[in-house]
Design an enzyme around this catalytic site. Structure first.
Site, PDB file in Angstrom:
ATOM      1  N   CYS A   2      30.141  31.143  40.365  1.00 25.15           N
ATOM      2  CA  CYS A   2      29.272  29.980  40.348  1.00 25.15           C
ATOM      3  C   CYS A   2      29.391  29.215  39.032  1.00 25.15           C
ATOM      4  CB  CYS A   2      27.830  30.417  40.508  1.00 25.15           C
ATOM      5  SG  CYS A   2      27.555  31.453  41.927  1.00 25.15           S
ATOM      6  N   ARG A  27      37.013  28.085  38.754  1.00 21.50           N
ATOM      7  CA  ARG A  27      36.342  29.385  38.748  1.00 21.50           C
ATOM      8  C   ARG A  27      36.199  29.961  40.159  1.00 21.50           C
ATOM      9  NH1 ARG A  27      32.526  29.980  34.074  1.00 21.50           N
ATOM     10  NH2 ARG A  27      31.244  31.156  35.497  1.00 21.50           N
ATOM     11  N   TRP A  74      29.459  30.475  44.582  1.00 23.46           N
ATOM     12  CA  TRP A  74      30.391  31.469  45.130  1.00 23.46           C
ATOM     13  C   TRP A  74      29.496  32.502  45.807  1.00 23.46           C
ATOM     14  CZ3 TRP A  74      31.545  36.742  44.285  1.00 23.46           C
ATOM     15  CH2 TRP A  74      32.808  37.163  44.722  1.00 23.46           C
ATOM     16  N   ASN A 100      23.291  31.363  38.409  1.00 23.61           N
ATOM     17  CA  ASN A 100      24.487  32.211  38.465  1.00 23.61           C
ATOM     18  C   ASN A 100      24.027  33.652  38.253  1.00 23.61           C
ATOM     19  OD1 ASN A 100      25.875  29.831  38.530  1.00 23.61           O
ATOM     20  ND2 ASN A 100      26.966  30.127  36.606  1.00 23.61           N
ATOM     21  N   GLY A 101      24.627  34.584  38.956  1.00 26.76           N
ATOM     22  CA  GLY A 101      24.245  35.987  38.780  1.00 26.76           C
ATOM     23  C   GLY A 101      23.628  36.528  40.053  1.00 26.76           C
ATOM     24  N   GLU A 483      51.110  44.719  38.497  1.00 28.92           N
ATOM     25  CA  GLU A 483      50.759  43.329  38.212  1.00 28.92           C
ATOM     26  C   GLU A 483      51.501  42.375  39.152  1.00 28.92           C
ATOM     27  OE1 GLU A 483      48.504  41.829  36.832  1.00 28.92           O
ATOM     28  OE2 GLU A 483      49.233  39.841  36.317  1.00 28.92           O
ATOM     29  N   LYS A 487      49.688  39.834  41.688  1.00 31.23           N
ATOM     30  CA  LYS A 487      49.953  38.386  41.667  1.00 31.23           C
ATOM     31  C   LYS A 487      50.264  37.892  43.065  1.00 31.23           C
ATOM     32  CE  LYS A 487      48.612  37.526  38.874  1.00 31.23           C
ATOM     33  NZ  LYS A 487      47.937  38.060  37.758  1.00 31.23           N
ATOM     34  N   GLU A 490      47.137  38.157  45.611  1.00 30.74           N
ATOM     35  CA  GLU A 490      45.970  37.298  45.397  1.00 30.74           C
ATOM     36  C   GLU A 490      46.226  35.835  45.729  1.00 30.74           C
ATOM     37  OE1 GLU A 490      44.255  37.230  41.448  1.00 30.74           O
ATOM     38  OE2 GLU A 490      46.205  37.304  40.504  1.00 30.74           O
ATOM     39  N   HIS A 506      57.087  60.056  47.833  1.00 37.53           N
ATOM     40  CA  HIS A 506      55.956  60.919  48.200  1.00 37.53           C
ATOM     41  C   HIS A 506      55.030  60.247  49.223  1.00 37.53           C
ATOM     42  CE1 HIS A 506      57.090  63.819  45.164  1.00 37.53           C
ATOM     43  NE2 HIS A 506      57.223  62.817  44.314  1.00 37.53           N
ATOM     44  N   LYS A 605      37.668  32.874  39.100  1.00 37.44           N
ATOM     45  CA  LYS A 605      38.387  33.049  37.845  1.00 37.44           C
ATOM     46  C   LYS A 605      37.690  34.076  36.967  1.00 37.44           C
ATOM     47  CE  LYS A 605      41.457  32.386  34.720  1.00 37.44           C
ATOM     48  NZ  LYS A 605      42.672  33.186  34.961  1.00 37.44           N
TER      49      LYS A 605
HETATM   50  O1  M6R Z   1      38.589  37.641  32.633  1.00 38.80           O
HETATM   51  P1  M6R Z   1      39.059  39.042  32.851  1.00 38.80           P
HETATM   52  O2  M6R Z   1      40.366  39.319  32.201  1.00 38.80           O
HETATM   53  O3  M6R Z   1      38.042  40.065  32.470  1.00 38.80           O
HETATM   54  O4  M6R Z   1      39.260  39.157  34.409  1.00 38.80           O
HETATM   55  C1  M6R Z   1      39.582  40.376  35.020  1.00 38.80           C
HETATM   56  C2  M6R Z   1      40.052  40.164  36.437  1.00 38.80           C
HETATM   57  O5  M6R Z   1      39.029  39.619  37.216  1.00 38.80           O
HETATM   58  C3  M6R Z   1      41.278  39.255  36.508  1.00 38.80           C
HETATM   59  O6  M6R Z   1      42.325  39.713  35.718  1.00 38.80           O
HETATM   60  C4  M6R Z   1      41.753  39.119  37.962  1.00 38.80           C
HETATM   61  O7  M6R Z   1      42.276  40.328  38.412  1.00 38.80           O
HETATM   62  C5  M6R Z   1      42.786  37.989  38.069  1.00 38.80           C
HETATM   63  N1  M6R Z   1      42.522  37.180  39.225  1.00 38.80           N
HETATM   64  C6  M6R Z   1      44.168  38.472  38.188  1.00 38.80           C
HETATM   65  O8  M6R Z   1      45.094  37.456  38.315  1.00 38.80           O
END
Ligand code: M6R
Length: 610
Positions: A2, A27, A74, A100-101, A483, A487, A490, A506, A605
């Site tokens: 949010c 975000r 959100w 927010n929260g 990673e 990527k 997501e 395994h 974000k």
């Molecule tokens: O802001 P942060 O680094 O704490 O965020 C952690 C994760 O939410 C963030 O890395 C998320 O996995 C990304 N979307 C990855 O691309």
């Protein structure tokens, strides 16, 4: 997650709030709304979907006001629709709240308020706030006092902004566990959950701390704690520019941020490498460096991509400092009663510095007396401020939801921390110097890899319709495999798994057939021969292989279907290079599938709820 924007001043706040909300779009959100206070009345306009739809709706109404608040939601409690969108309001529709929260005790509060006759029209937790505040207003309290009293009954997290038709000279804002800043202007002030929303208007920023409530007028403000103690707030001049948060000619923020990496990693190491001494100078760790070197154990805690960086950090720290290093998901760390000894040091890595799980884990570790150290990108963020000491990554604003340049900068900082500690222990000057020198060559090597963009785009075209992907790597490149898979999943919504290459036999090998692309991270290092055996095993089962390989490796082309050749470096720094083609591969696949790479579905974000 949010987003909050509020304005009080002499200008028409509608375009200011709408543009602020657009700056917060990165975000992640699913609906948006705005509330405006005019001379003797108020309006609330909300919409499911994009801020531009809300803007169209408002444009058709031709509204102008000097006081207003806007929100991007959100969804957590209740589906994304117009009714559940913020601002929420009281029954008389003259008091508006954006939140927010998460309010954890909202059911209890809701039941209590219903007994008092308050009617609820949304499925959200946030709607209790306007009614709760109203229940104090009707007893004759001021808006400020009513907000203060209402918040004393709330369990959970909040960043809120409140406006009231009967007190049209102010915005009340408060925070607990959800970021909120005040922007100071000339005859105008702003409230926002993220400085990028108001950066085009002011660089004078006041950061609210947890448990603070602030009254914002057009020419001044004052702050108190939840317990009614006056707080003197400092005004910070921030250096972020508007250019930094624009796309700069690229079609997407993600591509811009991938391409920026030679510069962003250079910024992460600028002035921090002591070449002659073969070590690093990290101002933020100066006072704790000896204690760090004497630590019996290091823990790294983070989420998502930052957690992957932490995993690379473990390989770095254990190899060179010989301090046992554990890496733990922040969400698990907090709730499992972790063993924390007095000589432990705990690093919390976070791009945003606002991730709720990481922040909560940090607070828990601090409470138990650990040395808590932050590695953050966003200057002034909650994690940065809550840490005992720390290092900024200086990657610059990262807007794309998929983290790219923040990851490479985190790796640079972890390498510098490793150098700093290791040189205080057993690392020789010669070894320190050679790592320092090699680190300084990383930006040009990343530039060389970025030139493979077109080649990688062609591979993306071939694999864009695949339903699954496997990413395999060993040692330092195992976290890179995780990673790469993250990527891809997501932003392209393709199912992808990362595994240590040897683990494949395994279990995951059962998945291999001609429809399963396997990305091998196979630079020429000490595990190269083993990785080649793993490649043979996949080939024997007709798997299709894309290999990230060393540019002088001419043998691998005979074994795999596609190769992406990258320059060599030392093992500790290899992830800084091997991750780049994986970022580009994920990006191009998502673009070719016609997806919104900068704002993928369901994602935010900065994840400010637990
Ligand atoms: O802001 P942060 O680094 O704490 O965020 C952690 C994760 O939410 C963030 O890395 C998320 O996995 C990304 N979307 C990855 O691309």
């Amino acid at each position: 997650m949010c987003g909050i924007v509020g304005y009080i001043g002499e200008k028409n706040c509608v375009p200011i709030i709408i543009n602020g909300l657009k700056r917060l779009e990165y975000r992640g959100y699913d609906s948006a709304g705005i509330a405006l206070i005019f001379d003797h009345h108020s309006e609330v306009i909300k919409n499911k979907g994009k801020v531009s739809l809300l803007e169209d709706k408002i444009d058709s109404l031709d509204l102008s006001a000097n006081l207003g608040i806007g929100h991007t939601r959100w969804a957590t409690h209740g589906v994304p629709n117009e009714i559940n969108a913020h601002p929420h309001f009281n029954t008389s529709k003259n008091l508006y709240v954006i939140h927010n929260g998460i309010i954890e005790n909202y059911q209890t509060l809701r039941t209590g308020l219903q007994k008092l006759g308050y009617e609820f029209i949304t499925q959200t937790d946030s709607e209790v706030l306007p009614h709760l505040i109203d229940s104090f207003l009707v007893k004759g309290h001021s808006l400020f006092k009513s907000v203060q009293l209402a918040l004393s009954e709330v369990d959970g997290t909040y960043g809120i902004a409140v406006i009231y038709e009967k007190e049209p000279d102010k915005i009340i804002a408060a925070r607990k566990g959800s970021p909120l800043v005040l922007g100071i202007g000339e005859n105008e002030n702003f409230v926002a959950s993220d400085v990028s929303a108001i950066i085009s208007h002011t660089k004078q920023i006041v950061y609210l701390e947890d448990g603070e409530i602030i009254q914002v007028f057009k020419n001044h403000f004052n702050a108190k704690t939840n317990l009614d103690k006056e707080v003197k707030k400092e005004i910070h001049e921030i250096s972020m520019t508007l250019d930094e948060i624009d796309k700069g000619g690229f079609p997407h923020f993600m591509l811009k941020e991938i391409m920026e990496q030679p510069e962003s990693v250079r910024n992460s190491m600028r002035g921090r490498i002591l070449f002659d001494e073969g070590t690093a100078k990290l101002g933020g760790l100066e006072n704790v460096a000896d204690r760090l070197a004497a630590s019996k154990r290091i823990t790294i805690s983070a989420c998502g991509t930052s957690w992957h960086a932490g995993l690379v950090g473990k390989y770095m720290l254990e190899q060179f400092t010989r301090i046992p290093t554990e890496v733990e998901y922040a969400s698990e760390f907090r709730y499992r009663n972790p063993i924390i000894e007095k000589d432990d040091a705990i690093f919390f890595i976070s791009q945003s510095g606002e991730t709720a799980d990481t922040l909560a884990a940090l607070k828990e570790a601090k409470l138990r007396g650990a040395l808590v150290l932050g590695i953050c990108n966003v200057v002034g963020s909650s994690i940065a401020r809550e840490s005992n000491a720390g290092v900024y990554t200086h990657a610059g604003p990262e807007i794309g939801v998929a983290s790219t340049k923040a990851f490479s900068s985190q790796l640079v900082v972890l390498a510098l921390i490793t150098l700093l500690i290791a040189r205080k222990k057993t690392m020789s000057l010669v070894d320190g110097k050679s790592i320092a020198l090699e680190l300084s060559h990383i930006p040009e090597k990343i530039s060389e890899i970025l030139k493979l963009n077109d080649e990688i785009e062609k591979i993306a075209e071939i694999f864009k319709d695949s339903k699954n992907f496997l990413y395999l790597g060993r040692g330092y490149n195992f976290p890179v495999a995780l990673e790469g898979a993250l990527k891809l999943k997501e932003i392209s919504y393709i199912h992808a798994e990362g595994y240590p290459a040897a683990e494949m036999k395994h279990g995951p090998i059962a998945l291999i057939d001609e429809n399963m692309p396997v990305v091998f991270i196979a630079p020429k290092d000490s595990t190269y021969d083993k990785i080649i055996s793993n490649i043979q095993e996949i080939k024997a089962r007709r798997g299709r292989i894309i290999a990230i390989a060393s540019k002088n490796d001419n043998e691998i082309d005979k074994l795999v279907d596609y190769t992406i050749k990258i320059p060599d470096t030392i093992r500790i720094l290899m992830p800084l290079l091997t991750v780049i083609p994986l970022q580009l591969l994920a990006y191009h696949i998502a673009v070719k599938k016609g997806l919104n790479v900068d704002q993928p579905r369901n994602l935010a974000k900065s994840v400010t709820v637990e």
